[in-house]
Design a protein around this motif. Structure first.
Motif, short mmCIF file in Angstrom:
data_model
loop_
_atom_site.label_atom_id
_atom_site.label_comp_id
_atom_site.label_asym_id
_atom_site.label_seq_id
_atom_site.Cartn_x
_atom_site.Cartn_y
_atom_site.Cartn_z
N ARG A 198 84.45 22.36 50.24
CA ARG A 198 82.93 23.01 49.36
C ARG A 198 82.05 22.22 49.96
O ARG A 198 81.98 20.94 50.29
N ILE A 258 77.99 21.37 48.53
CA ILE A 258 77.07 21.43 47.41
C ILE A 258 75.98 20.70 47.95
O ILE A 258 75.56 19.61 48.58
N VAL A 307 72.50 18.64 45.80
CA VAL A 307 72.01 18.35 44.56
C VAL A 307 70.55 17.71 44.78
O VAL A 307 70.39 17.09 45.91
N ASN A 341 73.50 13.43 38.87
CA ASN A 341 73.50 14.81 39.09
C ASN A 341 74.62 14.89 40.04
O ASN A 341 75.36 16.03 39.83
N PHE A 342 74.75 14.27 41.12
CA PHE A 342 76.02 14.58 42.17
C PHE A 342 77.26 14.28 41.35
O PHE A 342 78.24 15.08 41.34
N GLU A 366 77.97 17.16 38.90
CA GLU A 366 78.46 18.30 39.65
C GLU A 366 79.76 18.36 40.04
O GLU A 366 80.40 19.14 40.00
N HIS A 379 81.76 19.02 36.86
CA HIS A 379 81.65 20.27 36.73
C HIS A 379 82.90 21.24 37.33
O HIS A 379 83.59 21.88 36.87
N ILE A 380 82.90 20.79 38.75
CA ILE A 380 83.97 21.57 39.44
C ILE A 380 85.37 21.11 39.02
O ILE A 380 86.17 21.83 38.90
#
Length: 143
Positions: free
Chosen positions: A59, A61, A63, A74-75, A78, A81-82
């Protein structure tokens, strides 16, 4: 003559810190990319995540944040969230950080087990500190 051993000081790592209600983690690394990686590894360890054998998933991403503290929150947010949406966790991190933007190439698998749930990463007392050889921070997780 008595010889004592000094503990080895690693250039990067993490350790759990006692916290009354939530979970707390101290992280350190020579640079911001390393700090983010240690934070992710520590967060997964606190949750008791074990990865399933099988097909590896990659993946990428990106950020952004206004400061280093925001990048951490934020990292990790994320990654949570995943984990929550797709059941994926990562154990390989290739990170680049420039001007408060993180580009992360991640590799991992489905989660086989998760002992404890982290609801969120907080800004509670969060400050990325710089000394002569490394960056340090203390993270508090809402559980």
């Amino acid at each position: 003559m008595m010889i004592t051993h000094m503990p080895t000081i690693h250039p990067a790592g993490f350790e759990e810190i006692e916290h009354t209600a939530d979970w707390s983690l101290r992280i350190w690394a020579p640079d911001m990319a390393g700090l983010l990686k240690q934070a992710a590894k520590g967060m997964h360890q606190l949750s008791g995540i074990s990865l399933a054998p099988g097909e590896r998933v990659t993946r990428r991403i990106t950020v952004e944040a206004v400061d280093a503290e925001g990048l951490l929150v934020n990292f990790l947010g994320e990654l949570l969230h995943i984990l929550d949406q797709e059941g994926l966790a990562f154990d390989q991190y290739e990170l680049s950080v420039a001007e408060n933007v993180v580009i992360a190439n991640l590799e991992g698998t489905k989660v086989a087990a998760r002992k404890k749930e982290i609801k969120a990463v907080t800004y509670h007392n969060l400050k990325v500190k710089t000394n002569a050889t490394r960056l340090e921070a203390e993270l508090v997780f809402d559980v």
